[in-house]
Design a protein around this motif. Structure first.
Motif, short mmCIF file in Angstrom:
data_model
loop_
_atom_site.label_atom_id
_atom_site.label_comp_id
_atom_site.label_asym_id
_atom_site.label_seq_id
_atom_site.Cartn_x
_atom_site.Cartn_y
_atom_site.Cartn_z
N SER A 406 0.84 -1.20 0.00
CA SER A 406 0.00 0.00 0.00
C SER A 406 0.87 1.25 0.00
O SER A 406 2.07 1.19 0.33
N SER A 407 0.27 2.35 -0.35
CA SER A 407 1.00 3.61 -0.47
C SER A 407 1.28 4.26 0.87
O SER A 407 2.13 5.15 0.98
N GLY A 408 0.56 3.83 1.93
CA GLY A 408 0.53 4.61 3.15
C GLY A 408 -0.37 5.80 2.93
O GLY A 408 -0.72 6.15 1.78
N SER A 444 -14.39 5.10 -2.25
CA SER A 444 -13.52 3.94 -2.48
C SER A 444 -13.86 3.36 -3.84
O SER A 444 -15.04 3.08 -4.13
N LEU A 445 -12.84 3.19 -4.68
CA LEU A 445 -13.02 2.55 -5.98
C LEU A 445 -12.11 1.33 -6.05
O LEU A 445 -10.90 1.44 -5.85
N ASN A 446 -12.71 0.18 -6.33
CA ASN A 446 -11.98 -1.09 -6.35
C ASN A 446 -11.96 -1.62 -7.78
O ASN A 446 -13.01 -1.86 -8.38
N PHE A 447 -10.74 -1.79 -8.34
CA PHE A 447 -10.58 -2.23 -9.72
C PHE A 447 -10.17 -3.69 -9.82
O PHE A 447 -9.76 -4.15 -10.87
N GLY A 448 -10.28 -4.42 -8.71
CA GLY A 448 -9.93 -5.84 -8.70
C GLY A 448 -8.52 -6.09 -8.23
O GLY A 448 -8.29 -6.69 -7.18
N GLU A 449 -7.53 -5.62 -9.02
CA GLU A 449 -6.13 -5.82 -8.65
C GLU A 449 -5.55 -4.62 -7.90
O GLU A 449 -4.43 -4.69 -7.40
N TRP A 450 -6.30 -3.53 -7.85
CA TRP A 450 -5.88 -2.38 -7.06
C TRP A 450 -7.11 -1.57 -6.68
O TRP A 450 -8.19 -1.75 -7.25
N GLU A 468 -3.78 0.74 -2.72
CA GLU A 468 -3.21 -0.58 -2.44
C GLU A 468 -3.39 -1.48 -3.66
O GLU A 468 -4.21 -1.21 -4.54
N SER A 469 -2.58 -2.55 -3.70
CA SER A 469 -2.70 -3.51 -4.80
C SER A 469 -2.60 -4.93 -4.27
O SER A 469 -2.21 -5.14 -3.12
N ARG A 470 -2.92 -5.86 -5.12
CA ARG A 470 -2.80 -7.28 -4.76
C ARG A 470 -1.46 -7.80 -5.25
O ARG A 470 -1.35 -8.42 -6.32
N LEU A 475 2.39 -1.80 -10.23
CA LEU A 475 1.06 -1.22 -10.43
C LEU A 475 0.76 -0.19 -9.34
O LEU A 475 0.25 0.90 -9.63
N LEU A 476 1.10 -0.52 -8.11
CA LEU A 476 0.89 0.41 -7.01
C LEU A 476 1.64 1.72 -7.25
O LEU A 476 1.07 2.81 -7.10
#
Length: 495
Positions: A406-408, A444-450, A468-470, A475-476
């Motif tokens: 995650s970015s913090g 909050s927007l969730n794109f699946g992998e981030w 954050e990302s998976r 990508l993050l």
């Protein structure tokens, strides 16, 4: 210690209507001499006591069981800031003039007020503190019966209205004041969260930031020593000092972490611990001096609690969720998401009966601590976990960090547009990708992998971004850069 006491503050004889703009979403915070002073503290104390007592009387008349054992008293404590004692004395006078008894706890952290409110079966509690705010600020944190939070839509607005109007009842006999500074019962309760016999040799650095934590840390060290726990503790910036000679105690600021990090490395310690001014937040550093983001500590403690209490509920906030949700699912817990902020987390925990709740901001909440947050319980649980697993803190959290980077939290001040405008515009920007959207807390927007969360601060004129990302660090990085650049065009300046 128990003695009778008196307060030196004397209020005005008449109360004209005024405006008080130091009330926030779930506490009171203001600049000294601008929107917070002794007269305002008096009004708040008196309004708080009057409204709580009216509710208490109504509950007794209606035979409401959960208030039957309460006593018509309010507990109060204050942090180490130079202005806190004077504000506390003014609030005490206001409470007493409302006809309610006062239990003065002396110099305390916020969680001591939470504990004492329930322990003494009081109508409510007040902590005078500005936590991590600049030295020219202060505030009041309020709780009602059973240490329940008070928010703007659940009593705080009513208290503000009465404090501003000055239309107080005047036919009450003055309340009595008692000074009770013995912390033994609180320390006893905190120590119930761990099994001392399981502790293995560990060296700790504890940085109290010259805030209110030092005396409590000393008492916990004494308990550990008396029990024969093989724990060595080196204290840093330990003496309470309201001038904050080593800077405002706020480990969220990277520059404020350096002293703890250096002490961990120089002393080859197993763990670094740092607190904010009223120690309701606990920040951890691993054996390499690396600051561990709060969201990963939430996952670690969630796992520890689910190992002890299978299938229980865990509450978490929506800013960073991938790791926490994965941990809860892997350990067969019940994931319950809540809006950020202590009043919201506590309410959801009570409704769900959750054993533990955590926020990435380093607030950690416990069912067996009256559903309140504590800064002392997390580090005790962590040394127990290190002892039981035989792992270092870095070993416990590295898997989390690699799997869900995650970015913090990134903070921005707005110079051109307001927060709703920015949030609406970024939603439109990403709508083409058809993300899963949540408006529980900001956007909050969730794109699946981030995913990302963008929200306005409840306490400061900022917007806060978390990405954050998976497991995809590249990508993050790219998405963090993309959104930061977009925000800069909108006039959002890094804070």
């Amino acid at each position: 210690m128990s003695t009778s006491a008196t307060t030196s503050y004397q209020p005005a004889m008449e109360f004209n209507a005024i405006t008080i703009n130091s009330f926030k979403a779930y506490d009171i915070r203001g600049e000294l001499g601008v929107n917070l002073d002794e007269d305002i503290a008096y009004r708040i104390g008196r309004a708080f006591a009057q409204i709580l007592y009216q509710r208490y009387q109504a509950a007794i008349e209606n035979k409401t069981n959960d208030m039957a054992d309460l006593k018509p008293a309010i507990v109060i404590g204050s942090d180490i800031r130079h202005s806190s004692e004077q504000l506390k004395q003014a609030a005490i006078k206001g409470i007493m003039d409302a006809g309610i008894d006062v239990i003065d706890l002396g110099m305390t952290g916020t969680e001591e007020v939470y504990f004492a409110t329930s322990y003494y079966q009081a109508l409510g509690g007040i902590e005078v503190t500005a936590s991590h705010n600049p030295i020219n600020y202060n505030g009041l944190k309020l709780v009602k019966e059973h240490s329940k939070p008070i928010s703007a839509d659940d009593g705080l607005a009513e208290i503000q209205a009465l404090a501003e109007s000055g239309q107080f009842t005047t036919d009450n006999q003055s309340g009595q004041l008692q000074l009770l500074t013995d912390k033994s019962a609180y320390i006893d309760h905190v120590m119930t969260f761990i099994d001392i016999d399981k502790l293995k040799p560990l060296k700790l650095i504890i940085n109290s930031g010259n805030g209110s934590a030092g005396p409590v840390v000393d008492l916990l060290i004494n308990r550990l020593t008396q029990a024969g726990a093989p724990i060595e503790i080196i204290t840093l910036h330990h003496t309470p000092d309201g001038s904050f000679p080593n800077g405002i105690p706020n480990p969220m600021i990277e520059a404020n972490r350096l002293a703890t990090q250096q002490a961990v490395l120089e002393n080859k310690a197993d763990l670094g611990i740092a607190f904010d001014g009223d120690f309701d937040r606990c920040f951890l550093f691993d054996e390499n001096g690396v600051f561990i983001d709060g969201s990963y500590i939430v996952g670690m403690l969630a796992q520890a609690f689910l190992n002890k209490y299978p299938s229980e509920s865990i509450v978490y906030d929506p800013r960073v969720i991938y790791n926490t949700e994965a941990v809860i699912e892997a350990h067969n817990g019940n994931a319950v998401i809540s809006k950020s902020g202590h009043s919201f987390i506590k309410q959801i925990m009570r409704e769900s009966g959750a054993v533990y709740g955590g926020e990435m901001s380093a607030h950690h909440y416990f069912r067996d601590f009256f559903y309140c947050d504590s800064g002392m319980i997390p580090w005790l649980l962590t040394i127990e976990l290190l002892s039981i697993t035989g792992k270092t803190l870095s070993e416990l959290v590295t898997g989390y960090i690699q799997s869900y980077p995650s970015s913090g939290e990134l903070n921005f001040r707005l110079t051109t547009h307001d927060a709703p405008t920015i949030i609406s515009a970024i939603e439109e920007k990403f709508s083409i990708d058809n993300p899963t959207k949540s408006l529980l807390d900001g956007l909050s927007l969730n794109f699946g992998e981030w995913r990302f969360n963008l929200r306005a601060s409840n306490t400061e004129p900022l917007i806060r971004l978390n990405i954050e990302s998976r497991g995809d660090h590249s990508l993050l990085a790219s998405k963090t850069q993309e959104i930061q650049q977009w925000l800069a065009v909108q006039g959002a300046v890094p804070a």
